[in-house]
Write an enzyme that holds these catalytic residues in place. Sequence first.
Site, PDB file in Angstrom:
ATOM      1  N   ASP A 167      -7.250   2.568   6.184  1.00  0.00           N
ATOM      2  CA  ASP A 167      -6.307   2.375   5.089  1.00  0.00           C
ATOM      3  C   ASP A 167      -6.994   2.633   3.743  1.00  0.00           C
ATOM      4  OD1 ASP A 167      -3.730   1.227   3.943  1.00  0.00           O
ATOM      5  OD2 ASP A 167      -5.187  -0.178   3.126  1.00  0.00           O
ATOM      6  N   GLU A 201      -8.539   0.153  11.538  1.00  0.00           N
ATOM      7  CA  GLU A 201      -7.318   0.313  10.743  1.00  0.00           C
ATOM      8  C   GLU A 201      -7.572  -0.123   9.295  1.00  0.00           C
ATOM      9  OE1 GLU A 201      -3.239  -2.122   9.987  1.00  0.00           O
ATOM     10  OE2 GLU A 201      -4.309  -2.441  11.876  1.00  0.00           O
ATOM     11  N   ASP A 203      -0.677   2.189  12.392  1.00  0.00           N
ATOM     12  CA  ASP A 203      -2.003   1.581  12.568  1.00  0.00           C
ATOM     13  C   ASP A 203      -2.971   2.539  13.263  1.00  0.00           C
ATOM     14  OD1 ASP A 203      -1.006  -0.687  11.423  1.00  0.00           O
ATOM     15  OD2 ASP A 203      -0.807  -1.818  13.290  1.00  0.00           O
ATOM     16  N   GLU A 245      -4.334   5.323  10.987  1.00  0.00           N
ATOM     17  CA  GLU A 245      -5.387   4.839  10.091  1.00  0.00           C
ATOM     18  C   GLU A 245      -6.687   4.578  10.853  1.00  0.00           C
ATOM     19  OE1 GLU A 245      -2.589   2.691   6.703  1.00  0.00           O
ATOM     20  OE2 GLU A 245      -3.437   1.478   8.330  1.00  0.00           O
TER      21      GLU A 245
END
Length: 243
Positions: A57, A53, A125, A128
């Site tokens: 991002d 995650e 989450d 990502e």
Amino acid sequence: MNFTQVAPTEMGDRLAACEARLGYQFQDRSKLSAALTHASGADHRLASNERLEFLGDAILGTYVCEFLFHRYPEFLEGELTRIKSIVVSRSTCARLSKLLQLETFLILGKGMASSPSIPKSLLADVFEAVLAAIYLDGGPTAVDQFLRQHIEDEIEMATSGEVGGNFKSALQQYGQRELGVTPSYQLMDERGPDHNKSFHVAAMLGATQFTPAWGVNKKEAEQRAAQNALAEIEGEAPPFADV
């Protein structure tokens, strides 16, 4: 859904179904499995999707920044920042996760699996994390192809104001709920010829005036002023302080 007790064959079928939803076939399916594994369904935190995650991002932010920079050469930094903040937001990532039906494939612990609904934060989450898994498995080309298919429509909608743009409504809801007042907007200045004017507007809540913002018309200036106000209420820097 808790896959920890699922037989290997069934697990393979589920991962194949997830690949079909993503439109990407993994060379190493263990990366996809890791991306789908919430901390509640992992033997330990390092076996969950949290590290993926983190990487996803950054990948999403980089892609969106580069796309916006090249697609909209006429946009100033403040406008690019506004659009990026909408596109990479938790709400957008959660919506994309739902469109891809990723909640169907999540590997969760028993407590989370029995919950009637999946939290938006968890959906964001996993999107990502999957993004990072594709990057690690197929490299920049694979992740660019995936994002081109799934994120560019979000960018276009954010740019046109179709999503994330109704800051006046959000400020009105806050003012009425928390203070019992309705926001007003004060014209501070205007510049340019009649056919190409810009307007400088400040949002007001009672006697409190927030940082004003420029816009190419009064509607845009008021939306930006409202966004400045909401940011300041949250203790953040106003995004259109210098625009």
